[in-house]
Design a protein around this motif. Structure first.
Motif, PDB file in Angstrom:
ATOM      1  N   ARG A 100     -76.710 -40.306  11.051  1.00  0.00           N
ATOM      2  CA  ARG A 100     -77.653 -40.848  12.185  1.00  0.00           C
ATOM      3  C   ARG A 100     -77.516 -40.436  13.526  1.00  0.00           C
ATOM      4  O   ARG A 100     -78.149 -40.574  14.443  1.00  0.00           O
ATOM      5  CB  ARG A 100     -77.876 -42.223  11.896  1.00  0.00           C
ATOM      6  CG  ARG A 100     -78.379 -42.718  10.428  1.00  0.00           C
ATOM      7  CD  ARG A 100     -78.327 -44.176  10.310  1.00  0.00           C
ATOM      8  NE  ARG A 100     -77.051 -44.944  10.435  1.00  0.00           N
ATOM      9  CZ  ARG A 100     -76.895 -45.739  11.187  1.00  0.00           C
ATOM     10  NH1 ARG A 100     -77.621 -46.344  12.230  1.00  0.00           N
ATOM     11  NH2 ARG A 100     -75.594 -46.221  11.343  1.00  0.00           N
ATOM     12  N   VAL A 101     -76.235 -40.379  13.792  1.00  0.00           N
ATOM     13  CA  VAL A 101     -75.708 -40.270  15.078  1.00  0.00           C
ATOM     14  C   VAL A 101     -75.075 -38.746  15.307  1.00  0.00           C
ATOM     15  O   VAL A 101     -74.070 -38.771  14.370  1.00  0.00           O
ATOM     16  CB  VAL A 101     -74.822 -41.361  15.629  1.00  0.00           C
ATOM     17  CG1 VAL A 101     -74.445 -41.006  17.075  1.00  0.00           C
ATOM     18  CG2 VAL A 101     -75.510 -42.734  15.616  1.00  0.00           C
ATOM     19  N   GLN A 102     -75.226 -37.886  16.343  1.00  0.00           N
ATOM     20  CA  GLN A 102     -74.514 -36.841  16.190  1.00  0.00           C
ATOM     21  C   GLN A 102     -73.470 -36.910  17.268  1.00  0.00           C
ATOM     22  O   GLN A 102     -73.839 -36.861  18.604  1.00  0.00           O
ATOM     23  CB  GLN A 102     -75.534 -35.718  16.451  1.00  0.00           C
ATOM     24  CG  GLN A 102     -76.705 -35.205  15.500  1.00  0.00           C
ATOM     25  CD  GLN A 102     -75.808 -34.980  14.169  1.00  0.00           C
ATOM     26  OE1 GLN A 102     -74.760 -34.178  14.152  1.00  0.00           O
ATOM     27  NE2 GLN A 102     -76.279 -35.552  13.253  1.00  0.00           N
ATOM     28  N   ASN A 103     -72.097 -37.374  17.010  1.00  0.00           N
ATOM     29  CA  ASN A 103     -71.252 -37.122  18.141  1.00  0.00           C
ATOM     30  C   ASN A 103     -70.847 -35.989  18.507  1.00  0.00           C
ATOM     31  O   ASN A 103     -70.426 -35.111  17.646  1.00  0.00           O
ATOM     32  CB  ASN A 103     -69.986 -37.965  17.525  1.00  0.00           C
ATOM     33  CG  ASN A 103     -70.074 -39.413  17.331  1.00  0.00           C
ATOM     34  OD1 ASN A 103     -71.115 -39.992  17.751  1.00  0.00           O
ATOM     35  ND2 ASN A 103     -68.965 -40.200  16.939  1.00  0.00           N
ATOM     36  N   LYS A 104     -70.723 -35.776  20.026  1.00  0.00           N
ATOM     37  CA  LYS A 104     -70.570 -34.346  20.248  1.00  0.00           C
ATOM     38  C   LYS A 104     -69.076 -34.434  20.801  1.00  0.00           C
ATOM     39  O   LYS A 104     -68.264 -35.092  21.025  1.00  0.00           O
ATOM     40  CB  LYS A 104     -71.549 -34.184  21.494  1.00  0.00           C
ATOM     41  CG  LYS A 104     -72.919 -34.291  21.316  1.00  0.00           C
ATOM     42  CD  LYS A 104     -73.525 -34.235  22.670  1.00  0.00           C
ATOM     43  CE  LYS A 104     -75.189 -34.317  22.359  1.00  0.00           C
ATOM     44  NZ  LYS A 104     -75.869 -34.332  23.548  1.00  0.00           N
TER      45      LYS A 104
END
Length: 143
Positions: free
Chosen positions: A81-85
């Protein structure tokens, strides 16, 4: 300040791969008491971060998937759900802090985009807190 100062090296980071089963991922996260874990490709590139929420939503919303058969499902099936960069090891502190504001940890990659470790948000906050205390007038005996 150099990002490497804060780096927790890959050898000390719990990671997973897309070929890991849901059950293995859940058990690893439970054992280490982590709410999120970096996912690496077979050749060591950072792929993303899986969170407890990702796993729970997948179990809840996937027909026929349960903890009892979680060993039959791979992490590659789970939508993140979240794209940690990630940031490169030579990035400046502003880039690191911008990501740390919204991520519990920031994945760090080298010049070949290979995962080399993480920087924990708590380490950055601790460092900044010491700087504020050290530089405050009351700490220096001034009023």
């Amino acid at each position: 300040m150099n990002i490497a100062f804060f780096l927790l090296p890959k050898s000390e980071v719990i990671t997973t791969t897309l070929q890991t089963t849901l059950r293995q991922t859940l058990e690893r996260m439970e054992y280490h008491r982590y709410t999120a874990v970096p996912i690496l490709s077979d050749d060591g590139h950072y792929v993303g971060t899986v969170t407890e929420g990702d796993l729970l939503w997948f179990l809840k919303n996937s027909e026929g998937v349960s903890f009892e058969n979680a060993h039959r499902h791979l992490l590659s099936e789970v939508p993140l759900r979240v794209q940690n960069k990630p940031v490169h090891i030579h990035a400046d502190m502003v880039d690191l802090i911008d990501l740390a504001k919204v991520q519990n940890f920031v994945p760090i990659v080298d010049d070949s985009d290979k995962f080399i470790g993480i920087v924990r948000r708590s380490e950055i906050i601790e460092y900044c807190a010491k700087q504020v205390v050290f530089k405050s007038p009351s700490a220096a005996g001034e009023r």
